[in-house]
Enzyme design. Structure first.
Site, mmCIF file in Angstrom:
data_model
loop_
_atom_site.group_PDB
_atom_site.id
_atom_site.type_symbol
_atom_site.label_atom_id
_atom_site.label_comp_id
_atom_site.label_asym_id
_atom_site.label_seq_id
_atom_site.Cartn_x
_atom_site.Cartn_y
_atom_site.Cartn_z
ATOM 1 N N GLU A 196 15.298 -7.589 -70.516
ATOM 2 C CA GLU A 196 14.205 -8.475 -70.938
ATOM 3 C C GLU A 196 14.214 -8.696 -72.450
ATOM 4 O O GLU A 196 14.190 -7.728 -73.224
ATOM 5 C CB GLU A 196 12.855 -7.875 -70.507
ATOM 6 C CG GLU A 196 11.703 -8.829 -70.747
ATOM 7 C CD GLU A 196 10.370 -8.336 -70.197
ATOM 8 O OE1 GLU A 196 10.358 -7.538 -69.232
ATOM 9 O OE2 GLU A 196 9.336 -8.750 -70.745
ATOM 10 N N LYS A 226 2.636 -2.281 -67.255
ATOM 11 C CA LYS A 226 4.011 -2.776 -67.130
ATOM 12 C C LYS A 226 4.612 -2.917 -68.529
ATOM 13 O O LYS A 226 5.784 -2.607 -68.761
ATOM 14 C CB LYS A 226 4.012 -4.113 -66.379
ATOM 15 C CG LYS A 226 5.390 -4.649 -66.039
ATOM 16 C CD LYS A 226 5.990 -5.526 -67.135
ATOM 17 C CE LYS A 226 7.373 -6.046 -66.765
ATOM 18 N NZ LYS A 226 8.013 -6.771 -67.872
ATOM 19 N N ASP A 234 16.084 9.307 -63.960
ATOM 20 C CA ASP A 234 15.595 8.643 -62.760
ATOM 21 C C ASP A 234 14.325 7.866 -63.114
ATOM 22 O O ASP A 234 13.224 8.417 -63.142
ATOM 23 C CB ASP A 234 15.310 9.727 -61.699
ATOM 24 C CG ASP A 234 14.935 9.146 -60.358
ATOM 25 O OD1 ASP A 234 14.451 7.999 -60.309
ATOM 26 O OD2 ASP A 234 15.132 9.839 -59.347
ATOM 27 N N HIS A 281 8.147 -14.386 -77.689
ATOM 28 C CA HIS A 281 8.894 -14.178 -76.451
ATOM 29 C C HIS A 281 9.790 -15.381 -76.162
ATOM 30 O O HIS A 281 10.957 -15.241 -75.832
ATOM 31 C CB HIS A 281 7.897 -13.973 -75.315
ATOM 32 C CG HIS A 281 8.498 -13.362 -74.109
ATOM 33 N ND1 HIS A 281 8.718 -12.016 -74.009
ATOM 34 C CD2 HIS A 281 8.946 -13.893 -72.966
ATOM 35 C CE1 HIS A 281 9.256 -11.746 -72.845
ATOM 36 N NE2 HIS A 281 9.422 -12.889 -72.191
#
Ligand code: NDP
Length: 429
Positions: free
Chosen positions: A82, A269, A285, A383
């Protein structure tokens, strides 16, 4: 590395960055070959890691810069697709660095193994029988993993609960053992599963029931890491906004996430945007870390913000993040993935506890990056500038064309692949 401040790093080309990194870090020839090669993870190695392998799936690996945690500098390897995450983390780390850096701490690395027992003729008697033998069960657990005990870890405690006590269903009522195990520098999933399985026959004898599940709990709430930062408002000042306005905007954004799960999921998130890339780069993990982080955000019975932002008496912005962090510096894929090993070398942490602390500091930085942008110009400006490059690449731009097309897309306020294709055609005519 001695310093995590590398001014102008983002302006360099990839080759220049690699050259600089090799000067700062004492890579072996083999490490350089892996890190800078076209196939950093060989298919042969991949074929030993999972099943039905047909290839590998590379991700961009970037460096989060400017991080200072408990007075130590960290260059943070981040594997992520991202755009803007690495830039934002590094930008905030620079602000926090100027405010004295992140302060972090971690608990002992105690993980939980669960053993499920069903069909006990008398559940209360079964519970008592297990508790009576607690010490010998802990001894047995440690006997099944002597190398862990030799390192200073091993089983430390045991608890028992009866679930669904009132249930009439044969499937409902069950006895659950929690065995608490210090896994030292390993994440510990396999260690715990081995120990839990080794105890099952004794547990069946003691409880007169049948053992079904014997596995770790990924909700590692005794393996916590915490990060905090205190930022004077003047360091938050940005174009068109006073530091106080930015600070208040961040706190308003936090209160929104704390009060509304719809916002909290997105807020969190954003935190995991910072955490996952370092967890992935270090061969850990990330599903385990994700699962535990979200469970922790709901520990009061309502899903809320993982972070907390407030104002102290001097008007400083105060940020805090506490998360379960079941990561390791040994074991799992860390020992087989060549890039994971190199990422550990770049990060230069000595223990899993230290790694966990750097990870939560990055998560806190990432959250502030998002909230600061949201509370001011909105995230789209920054962004989309980065996103426009991916759009240009998707439309077929290569080399220097990528930046030229990306800039045109921004200028014309149309960041779409269709538009980019038109521009690529125009450029290559
Ligand atoms: P390993 O099975 O690789 O165990 C770690 C090993 O590292 C230990 O057994 C120990 O071996 C060795 N070791 C060397 N130095 C140290 C040290 N300082 N501290 C601790 N151990 C040390 O890995 P884990 O048990 O950590 O399991 C992690 C893996 O399990 C991950 O890949 C994860 O994806 C996977 N997994 C996850 C599950 C889940 O999350 N639910 C379920 C099952 C697996 P020795 O003592 O012999 O030297």
């Amino acid at each position: 590395m001695e310093t995590s401040r590398i001014p102008g790093f983002y302006k360099m080309g990839v080759d220049e960055r690699r050259e600089l990194l090799t000067k700062m870090e004492s890579f072996t020839e083999e490490e350089k070959e892996y890190l800078f090669s076209k196939e950093p993870l060989g298919t042969d190695t991949a074929d030993k890691m999972i099943e039905n392998v047909i290839g590998t799936f590379p991700l961009p690996l970037g460096l989060g810069l400017n991080f200072q945690v408990n007075g130590k500098d960290y260059v943070v390897p981040m594997a992520i697709e991202e755009p803007s995450v690495v830039a934002s983390a590094s930008y905030i780390a620079k602000i926090v660095r100027n405010a004295g850096g992140f302060t972090t701490e971690a608990t002992d690395r105690v993980m939980i193994g669960q053993i499920q027992v069903v069909g006990c003729p008398d559940f209360e008697a079964a519970k008592e029988a297990v508790l009576k033998e607690k010490d010998s069960l802990i001894e047995d657990a440690n006997a099944s993993y002597p190398s862990l005990v030799a390192r200073g870890g091993g089983a430390e405690d045991l608890e028992v609960r009866i679930l669904n006590e009132e249930s009439d269903s044969i499937y409902g009522k069950m006895l659950i053992l929690h065995i608490y195990i210090n896994t030292c520098d390993a994440m510990g999933a396999n260690i715990i599963n081995t120990i839990a399985e080794s105890l099952a026959p004794t547990v069946e004898k003691l409880t007169k029931g049948k053992v079904y599940l014997r596995i770790l709990s990924n909700y590692a709430d005794r393996c916590l890491a915490r990060a905090s930062c205190v930022i004077p408002p003047h360091l938050l000042e940005s174009k068109g906004y006073t530091g106080e306005e930015v600070r208040d905007g961040v706190i308003h954004a936090y209160e929104f996430a704390a009060s509304d799960p719809y916002r909290a999921v997105t807020h969190n998130k954003g935190i995991m945007n910072g955490i996952d890339p370092i967890v992935i780069a270090t061969g850990n993990d990330w599903r385990a870390v994700e699962a535990a982080a979200h469970a922790h955000a709901a520990r009061d019975g309502k899903y809320g913000s993982m972070t907390k932002w407030s104002k102290d008496e001097e008007g400083n912005l105060v940020g805090e993040l506490e998360l379960p962090m079941s990561v390791g510096t040994v074991g799992g894929s860390i020992r087989v993935h060549p890039i994971a090993k190199i990422a550990h070398k770049i990060l230069d942490v000595e223990s899993a506890q230290e790694l966990a602390q750097v990870i939560v500091a990055v998560g806190l930085a990432q959250n502030l990056g998002a909230l600061k942008a949201l509370a001011t110009d909105g995230i789209q400006k920054g962004h989309m500038a980065l996103h426009s490059r991916s759009v240009a690449i998707a439309a077929g731009a290569t080399g220097e064309m990528i930046d030229i097309i990306a800039e045109r897309l921004i200028d014309e306020k149309e960041i779409r692949v269709g538009k980019a294709k038109e521009l690529v055609e125009e450029y290559t005519k």
